[in-house]
Design a protein around this motif. Structure first.
Motif, PDB file in Angstrom:
ATOM      1  N   HIS A   1      16.061 -52.173  54.425  1.00 17.14           N
ATOM      2  CA  HIS A   1      17.041 -51.094  54.578  1.00 17.14           C
ATOM      3  C   HIS A   1      17.542 -50.994  56.019  1.00 17.14           C
ATOM      4  O   HIS A   1      18.710 -50.663  56.252  1.00 17.14           O
ATOM      5  N   SER A   2      16.687 -51.290  56.972  1.00 12.55           N
ATOM      6  CA  SER A   2      17.094 -51.258  58.378  1.00 12.55           C
ATOM      7  C   SER A   2      18.129 -52.340  58.661  1.00 12.55           C
ATOM      8  O   SER A   2      19.140 -52.099  59.338  1.00 12.55           O
ATOM      9  N   VAL A   3      17.893 -53.533  58.132  1.00  8.50           N
ATOM     10  CA  VAL A   3      18.840 -54.644  58.310  1.00  8.50           C
ATOM     11  C   VAL A   3      20.181 -54.314  57.661  1.00  8.50           C
ATOM     12  O   VAL A   3      21.249 -54.508  58.266  1.00  8.50           O
ATOM     13  N   CYS A   4      20.156 -53.816  56.432  1.00 10.24           N
ATOM     14  CA  CYS A   4      21.396 -53.494  55.712  1.00 10.24           C
ATOM     15  C   CYS A   4      22.181 -52.383  56.408  1.00 10.24           C
ATOM     16  O   CYS A   4      23.417 -52.439  56.459  1.00 10.24           O
ATOM     17  N   SER A   5      21.488 -51.384  56.929  1.00 15.17           N
ATOM     18  CA  SER A   5      22.185 -50.272  57.576  1.00 15.17           C
ATOM     19  C   SER A   5      22.906 -50.737  58.838  1.00 15.17           C
ATOM     20  O   SER A   5      24.007 -50.267  59.134  1.00 15.17           O
ATOM     21  N   LEU A   6      22.319 -51.665  59.591  1.00 18.98           N
ATOM     22  CA  LEU A   6      22.976 -52.169  60.807  1.00 18.98           C
ATOM     23  C   LEU A   6      24.213 -52.992  60.462  1.00 18.98           C
ATOM     24  O   LEU A   6      25.251 -52.875  61.135  1.00 18.98           O
ATOM     25  N   ILE A   7      24.131 -53.810  59.417  1.00 19.70           N
ATOM     26  CA  ILE A   7      25.308 -54.586  59.010  1.00 19.70           C
ATOM     27  C   ILE A   7      26.434 -53.651  58.577  1.00 19.70           C
ATOM     28  O   ILE A   7      27.605 -53.874  58.908  1.00 19.70           O
ATOM     29  N   ARG A   8      26.077 -52.582  57.871  1.00 19.88           N
ATOM     30  CA  ARG A   8      27.079 -51.669  57.334  1.00 19.88           C
ATOM     31  C   ARG A   8      27.810 -50.907  58.440  1.00 19.88           C
ATOM     32  O   ARG A   8      29.016 -50.656  58.330  1.00 19.88           O
ATOM     33  N   ILE A   9      27.103 -50.524  59.502  1.00 17.26           N
ATOM     34  CA  ILE A   9      27.740 -49.734  60.573  1.00 17.26           C
ATOM     35  C   ILE A   9      27.639 -50.473  61.909  1.00 17.26           C
ATOM     36  O   ILE A   9      27.389 -49.881  62.963  1.00 17.26           O
ATOM     37  N   PHE A  10      27.869 -51.767  61.864  1.00 14.45           N
ATOM     38  CA  PHE A  10      27.758 -52.608  63.059  1.00 14.45           C
ATOM     39  C   PHE A  10      28.758 -52.180  64.133  1.00 14.45           C
ATOM     40  O   PHE A  10      28.403 -52.012  65.309  1.00 14.45           O
ATOM     41  N   ALA A  11      30.024 -51.983  63.744  1.00 14.53           N
ATOM     42  CA  ALA A  11      31.063 -51.620  64.717  1.00 14.53           C
ATOM     43  C   ALA A  11      30.773 -50.261  65.349  1.00 14.53           C
ATOM     44  O   ALA A  11      30.945 -50.076  66.561  1.00 14.53           O
ATOM     45  N   ALA A  12      30.343 -49.298  64.529  1.00 18.29           N
ATOM     46  CA  ALA A  12      30.026 -47.967  65.054  1.00 18.29           C
ATOM     47  C   ALA A  12      28.859 -48.034  66.033  1.00 18.29           C
ATOM     48  O   ALA A  12      28.829 -47.325  67.053  1.00 18.29           O
ATOM     49  N   THR A  13      27.898 -48.903  65.756  1.00 15.91           N
ATOM     50  CA  THR A  13      26.749 -49.081  66.661  1.00 15.91           C
ATOM     51  C   THR A  13      27.214 -49.642  67.995  1.00 15.91           C
ATOM     52  O   THR A  13      26.760 -49.194  69.068  1.00 15.91           O
ATOM     53  N   GLN A  14      28.116 -50.616  67.961  1.00 19.16           N
ATOM     54  CA  GLN A  14      28.671 -51.161  69.202  1.00 19.16           C
ATOM     55  C   GLN A  14      29.378 -50.069  70.012  1.00 19.16           C
ATOM     56  O   GLN A  14      29.238 -49.999  71.248  1.00 19.16           O
ATOM     57  N   THR A  15      30.113 -49.215  69.328  1.00 19.80           N
ATOM     58  CA  THR A  15      30.831 -48.131  70.003  1.00 19.80           C
ATOM     59  C   THR A  15      29.865 -47.194  70.725  1.00 19.80           C
ATOM     60  O   THR A  15      30.084 -46.813  71.883  1.00 19.80           O
TER      61      THR A  15
END
Length: 592
Positions: A270-284
């Motif tokens: 679930h941790s891996v999937c959540s990062l892929i899903r909101i990758f751009a927001a995490t970069q921001t």
């Protein structure tokens, strides 16, 4: 000793009954009995005394008999009495379990054909050597008259640091009884064991370390959480405007980065999937911290993890683990059911192995294409896969392999091989043969897999001491009649456990007693350890800061009652009082 009047005996019973009710309720809730200060002058006494007072506040007859209104020798509130009441209740519970026809400590088939998994005991050992473990287990079994030769299945935790010792223990039991078949405890932290196996590949170990650092920094405060939500809203609006994201009820909900924990099944996936899903927001969010962080430490950490997040190697590992754990996560979820049917489990195990092998043999190009598209979308540099791979900046450490070879062989193939090897070690050839032959009894799809030859082979090869030569001949004959009967009277049964129950309900377990015996043997094989997992989770609830020094017997009694509270709740207070009185002579009489 002065003989007490009937009224005094009745009062003693009432006081003890009130204490029993308090002990039972607190144990069911996993609460501590005593507090730091148990003196009568204390304003914050323990739960037991507080509950006893509360009980008395609603019942004047109780209030007039307990605590300060009780004689000194019959208060029934001391720590020793609390433990004794608890032990009486725990002993009654375990003896109640013993009445069921168990063939294994934790898993058995009862007289009505139901598969039961019960927490039986907590064994403490001086060391984890195989001989010591066997001695302790045999000791517990002998207390309740359970013989080793009657056990038909064993399974242990292969994910702990005792793995080697457990394997030795497995062999020791097999020396005493060749039919104590070892089936690895399927559910016991299987996902975490597979994660640990993948970490043997150093690049994947580094990936999980980096993933943890990213989640910790982005989710460190409410402010950053709000920034993450805001960044997702902006990103979703942009994608919707470009017709790259579908809209609808319940779609595009805001999420957060999930933390991977070694005590939670599937949390890594679930941790891996959540990062892929909101990758751009995490970069921001990371860029915001780099620009606006209050200290150089915050800015420096954000800069470091953002650099990692924007690397091809991290993105490759991110998508690789998503594909692998997407396959193994389904297996782990299926095997976490409290009483998993063994024949359904074998299909999921086989499918998981085949899917991993398919990913290894055929899906390299597809994965690489997915990673490249993801990198292009997020403006991440893609290396030339045909150039020479270099470790660091030192020219002397340049290797003779290409970058594609590094990612395909050293990361992709090595990681998948670690998963396949781990599954093969847990489900070896003998175990798979045992489970595969057992599928011939599977009632699913109107007994589609029914096969007399395989059923006889199962009994002959794996349970020879349960079936004499004469019974083997009778079993074959019974199966001939059974084949006609199941098509007429035993339709629409989905699992082997349901079949066992139906045979008992219809009385056919007597007609086909040898078939019934074989089915029960197969059902006792350990398929899941969700019951055991819940027991260890319960230990964290029961053994709190206030009870950090609980003695072994006290802890065991608490766990038995807390985990099997449904059974413990059925015992009457009078029966507990009788057992309590019979244990030793007491100054206060409890019966006429």
């Amino acid at each position: 000793m002065k003989r007490q009047t009937s009224e005094e005996i009745k009062n003693n019973q009432c006081r003890l009954g009130a204490s029993i009710d308090c002990i039972r309720w607190l144990t069911f809730q996993g609460c501590a009995y005593r507090g730091h200060d148990e003196r009568s002058s204390s304003d914050n006494r323990g739960n037991f005394i507080k509950l006893l007072k509360f009980l008395g506040s609603y019942n004047s007859s109780v209030q007039n008999l307990v605590l300060k209104n009780s004689p000194r020798f019959a208060k029934y509130t001391s720590s020793d009495v609390q433990k004794e009441i608890l032990h009486v209740l725990a002993t009654m519970l375990v003896m109640n379990l013993k009445k069921e026809q168990m063939t294994i400590v934790l898993r058995f088939v009862d007289v009505d054909g139901f598969v039961r998994e019960r927490f039986f005991d907590l064994v403490h050992v001086s060391d984890t050597s195989a001989l010591t473990l066997k001695k302790e287990l045999v000791s517990v079994l002998s207390i309740y008259n359970l013989q080793i030769e009657n056990i038909r299945g064993q399974g242990y935790d292969g994910a702990s640091n005792m793995r080697g010792e457990w394997n030795g223990l497995q062999a020791l039991f097999l020396n005493d009884c060749r039919q104590v078949y070892y089936v690895h405890c399927f559910a016991h932290r299987l996902q975490l064991a597979l994660v640990a196996a993948s970490r043997e590949v150093l690049q994947i170990h580094e990936f999980f370390t980096q993933l943890t650092a990213i989640v910790n920094i982005v989710g460190a405060s409410c402010k950053r959480h709000d920034q993450l939500q805001e960044a997702q809203e902006i990103e979703n609006a942009k994608l919707v405007a470009n017709d790259e994201l579908k809209t609808g009820q319940g779609a595009n909900q805001m999420g957060t980065l999930q933390r991977a924990r070694d005590t939670r099944w599937s949390s890594h996936f679930h941790s891996v999937c959540s990062l892929i899903r909101i990758f751009a927001a995490t970069q921001t969010v990371l860029n915001n911290i780099i620009d606006d962080g209050t200290t150089f430490v915050q800015r420096g950490k954000a800069y470091g993890v953002n650099k990692v997040l924007s690397s091809f190697e991290f993105v490759f590992s991110l998508h690789l683990m998503k594909e692998i754990m997407g396959i193994t996560n389904i297996l782990c979820q299926v095997l976490q059911q409290k009483s998993q049917d063994i024949l359904n489990a074998i299909h999921v195990v086989s499918a998981s192995k085949l899917l991993l092998q398919k990913l290894r043999d055929n899906d390299w190009c597809n994965l690489l294409e997915i990673v490249k598209k993801f990198c292009e979308k997020h403006e991440i540099d893609i290396p030339d896969m045909s150039t020479q791979y270099t470790v660091g900046r030192d020219r002397s450490r340049q290797s003779k392999i290409t970058i594609e070879h590094y990612y395909r062989v050293d990361v992709f193939l090595a990681t998948i091989d670690s998963q396949i090897q781990e599954l093969n070690s847990r489900f070896n050839e003998k175990t798979m043969e045992l489970l595969t032959l057992s599928t011939a009894l599977d009632p699913k799809d109107n007994f589609k897999l029914f096969n007399i030859q395989n059923i006889c082979k199962l009994a002959e090869n794996f349970y020879p001491s349960d079936f004499s030569d004469h019974e083997m001949i009778l079993l074959n004959a019974q199966l001939q009649h059974y084949a006609f009967d199941i098509s007429n009277h035993l339709k629409e049964i989905g699992t082997l456990s349901k079949l066992c129950q139906r045979l008992k309900e219809t009385g056919k377990s007597r007609t086909y007693h040898l078939v019934d015996r074989l089915i029960r043997n197969v059902l006792t094989l350990l398929v899941s350890t969700a019951t055991i997992e819940r027991a260890f989770s319960a230990m964290k609830i029961v053994k709190t800061r206030l009870r950090s020094k609980m003695a072994d017997e006290f802890l065991t009694d608490n766990l038995v009652i807390y985990i099997e509270k449904e059974i413990a709740a059925t015992f009457s207070t009078d029966s507990i009082i009788d057992d309590f009185e019979s244990r030793k002579k007491r100054r206060a009489q409890l019966s006429m």
